[in-house]
Write a protein that holds these residues in place. Sequence first.
Motif, PDB file in Angstrom:
ATOM      1  N   LYS A 313      39.916 -25.072   2.108  1.00  0.00           N
ATOM      2  CA  LYS A 313      39.815 -26.044   3.200  1.00  0.00           C
ATOM      3  C   LYS A 313      38.449 -26.729   3.216  1.00  0.00           C
ATOM      4  N   CYS A 314      37.372 -25.952   3.044  1.00  0.00           N
ATOM      5  CA  CYS A 314      36.043 -26.570   3.007  1.00  0.00           C
ATOM      6  C   CYS A 314      35.928 -27.508   1.810  1.00  0.00           C
ATOM      7  N   ALA A 315      36.410 -27.047   0.667  1.00  0.00           N
ATOM      8  CA  ALA A 315      36.301 -27.853  -0.551  1.00  0.00           C
ATOM      9  C   ALA A 315      37.223 -29.063  -0.531  1.00  0.00           C
ATOM     10  N   SER A 316      38.095 -29.160   0.452  1.00  0.00           N
ATOM     11  CA  SER A 316      38.960 -30.339   0.572  1.00  0.00           C
ATOM     12  C   SER A 316      38.213 -31.529   1.145  1.00  0.00           C
ATOM     13  N   CYS A 317      37.019 -31.273   1.685  1.00  0.00           N
ATOM     14  CA  CYS A 317      36.232 -32.325   2.316  1.00  0.00           C
ATOM     15  C   CYS A 317      34.913 -32.551   1.576  1.00  0.00           C
ATOM     16  N   HIS A 318      34.338 -31.461   1.034  1.00  0.00           N
ATOM     17  CA  HIS A 318      33.059 -31.521   0.336  1.00  0.00           C
ATOM     18  C   HIS A 318      32.929 -30.225  -0.445  1.00  0.00           C
ATOM     19  N   ASP A 319      31.943 -30.112  -1.285  1.00  0.00           N
ATOM     20  CA  ASP A 319      31.716 -28.844  -1.968  1.00  0.00           C
ATOM     21  C   ASP A 319      31.558 -27.738  -0.930  1.00  0.00           C
ATOM     22  N   SER A 320      32.240 -26.614  -1.146  1.00  0.00           N
ATOM     23  CA  SER A 320      32.342 -25.587  -0.106  1.00  0.00           C
ATOM     24  C   SER A 320      31.003 -24.928   0.197  1.00  0.00           C
TER      25      SER A 320
END
Length: 824
Positions: A313-320
């Motif tokens: 989920k985090c990596a869906s918006c930016h590097d986690s």
Amino acid sequence: ADISMRFLLVIACLLTFTAPARGQKPGISFRKDIVPILANSCVKCHSGNKPKGGLDLTTHKGLLMGGDSGQVLLPGKPDESLLIQLVSGQDEDRIMPAQGPRLTSQQVTALTAWIESGAAWEPGIVIQGLRQAELAPRRPAIPAATRLTQNPVDLFLLAADPTLAFDRQVPDHLFARRVYLDILGLLPPAEELRAFVSNRSGDKRELLVIELLSRNKEYTEHWLTLWNDILRNAYIGTGYIDGGRTPITDWLYQALYNNMPYDRFVHELLDPSPQSGGFIRGIIWRGVVNASQQREMQAAQNISQVFLGTNLKCASCHDSFVNHWKLKDAYGLAAIFAEGELAIHNCNKPTGETAAVQFIYPELGEIDGSLPRAQRLRQLADIMVKPENGRLTRTIVNRLWAQLMGRGIVEPVDDMDQLPFNQDLLDWLAVDLADHDYDLKHTIKQIVTSHAYQLPSVGAAAPDETDFVFAGPIVRRMSAEQFVDAVNSLTRTWPVTPAIKLPPVSRPSAEGQHAIALKTSWIWDKATAKQTDTGGTVYFRKHIVLQEGFERVLVAASCDNGFILYVNGHKVVQSDEWNRPQAADLTALVKPGDNLIAIHGYNFPDPVTRKGLNVKGANAAGLIANLAIGYRTETDGQLRWESIGTDASWSWSRETVEKWQLPTFDDSGWTAAAIIGTPADGPWKIAQPLLSAIIRTAEGKTTLGLTRTSLVNDDQLTRTLGRPNREQVLTRRSSIATTLQAIELTNGTTLDTALKAGAAYWQGRGIESTEQLIRQIYTEALCRPPGKQELEVASRLFVGSDQQQAIEDLLWIITMLPEFQLVY
């Protein structure tokens, strides 16, 4: 003025929770900005028993102590802090991090601002490096068996902690309660509990587990709750009205009922049929939707969480910030599900790039981005279930362990890169599942037959505990569905009709013991009822002679448009939906010799029930029922089923008479029924649903064909107790009680109505003495008789009080006990 003051107090509280830490500059978040830098770039080297340069950056204390070069950080003085000098490259020979990419200018600026503001460190945070668990399966050697146990689960636990006292087993009644709730989601019926406790055989616990796992209907309708949560499958809700979401209920029910191998289960969800496609289809959200919630990205997030135990989920918006996944990893997986090119967005802003199709573990295989979507999904499914993907099996056995033991071997269960408390146990369970054809029931049996599962339960570990030691199953609260089912069992207030039409099932057991066949016909009072019936009510009766030695008697029935079925004068089941045949277990209501089946069938408005179709003209009418009588064979000990169905030997009358449903009623003047068609005939075509209903009842013993809470829509009580709306994947419900739950349990109408009905039921039982009544209620609810003091206190409720009110009070007291509400 009071309202204004309360509002100001609320605002003050909110400001308290959202204000930056003392000395910390606004805009710098320790968790969001600083922890990821230290976790991703620093603690891999500067942690452990021998941190490089003597510098431990996992704790605030270690940071302030410094290392071999002295202090590395001076709060409030970034320019004098060695840490800033090293990460900013002021000394070309000592640039940090020594391995991996250098910090970006934004990261150096964030560290500088944090130190300048005082380098505040939130209490309790220990920074761990971003561990990446091994992907390939691993087969550890099973430790040597002991005098007490040969179960590999126990042996791996003993190898890690020889002090485990596996001879401390819970008594039989607690084991039965625990295993019934865990496998079937139900309290053990009193008669089954008595039989188990009185059994003196040494292997009775294992035999009970095997028997419970064979009850496919009850097993399915319990585990359906977990999988509905995980696969966000609901019966109503967001997306169903506008077609933006599709249910997978029929597929899921049949998959669980047939114990579909887990690799095939996963494959059919990723390379779906029309019945299983709803999971990766996701939800079309209304209005403006963030790019990270596109349907393709939902699919990537969900399959990685559910099947691989990792967070995209985090990596869906930016590097986690929380794990090692990058934006390109999430988009690469999402692109597999896209119909065309998928534009990459960083924090919802287009980057101008398109995603390259790839699996997040490319070492398992490539996916050809030039292929059509359907073929890419098939490649994805093939890669996911490869034997080389140990992550798949580790994730599911960890979920099963957490479900049965109260805590995963790895915690959180959705972060399988965390360190397990017993790596060998996790790895062995995973390869054992694959060795046994991905049979989830096998893994459940392996766990619940262990001595570890049979230990006395223990309290939950503290949330911040980092060094977990297994000491026994952790006490858990019942799920909302388990609690309501337990109340329904105690009060006999089961719902009659599920919210869904149960799909057909036809799975015979391996021994063939459920080879039930239909031997029945549609009947009514005249042969032309399918074409010319004018509706109304018809009463039917049939005397059934049962031979000595029968073990089970089941019935499934349907009537166009509705019916009420009685057995020996007892009302058993009622339905107003002809396309949903109802089934019931009649074993407790019948006896050797003569028995009466009486059915009140109606079409068009019924003068008694006031139900039925309110139409004019001809309308098809008919009744169909099939009884299955099971006898235990002497040769192989299996059940042999005989069927008796509706046919011309049934008699009917349209005259409303008193006590027509009692065996003593004289029906010598009634007329023989007319056969109007076979089970497969139209307009009903009900052969398979009728057979499925009776098979489901044959493979369950405790619900009398009535409806489990997992099969009905949520209500105020179940929502309050934690049942989600299933718009998001939920792999574990909270076990922490809330004030709202306390209010609902004390004042809610749903529970109150059930307890009132339960009081009426127990009063109507005609039990001879108050003491006997109390003992029976305690045994059904808590699987034990009341203690001396409990009996004395409960008896006082009945002194000078209305008996029904006293029973209601007793039922409420018992259902509020932690002993009732917990799985322990």
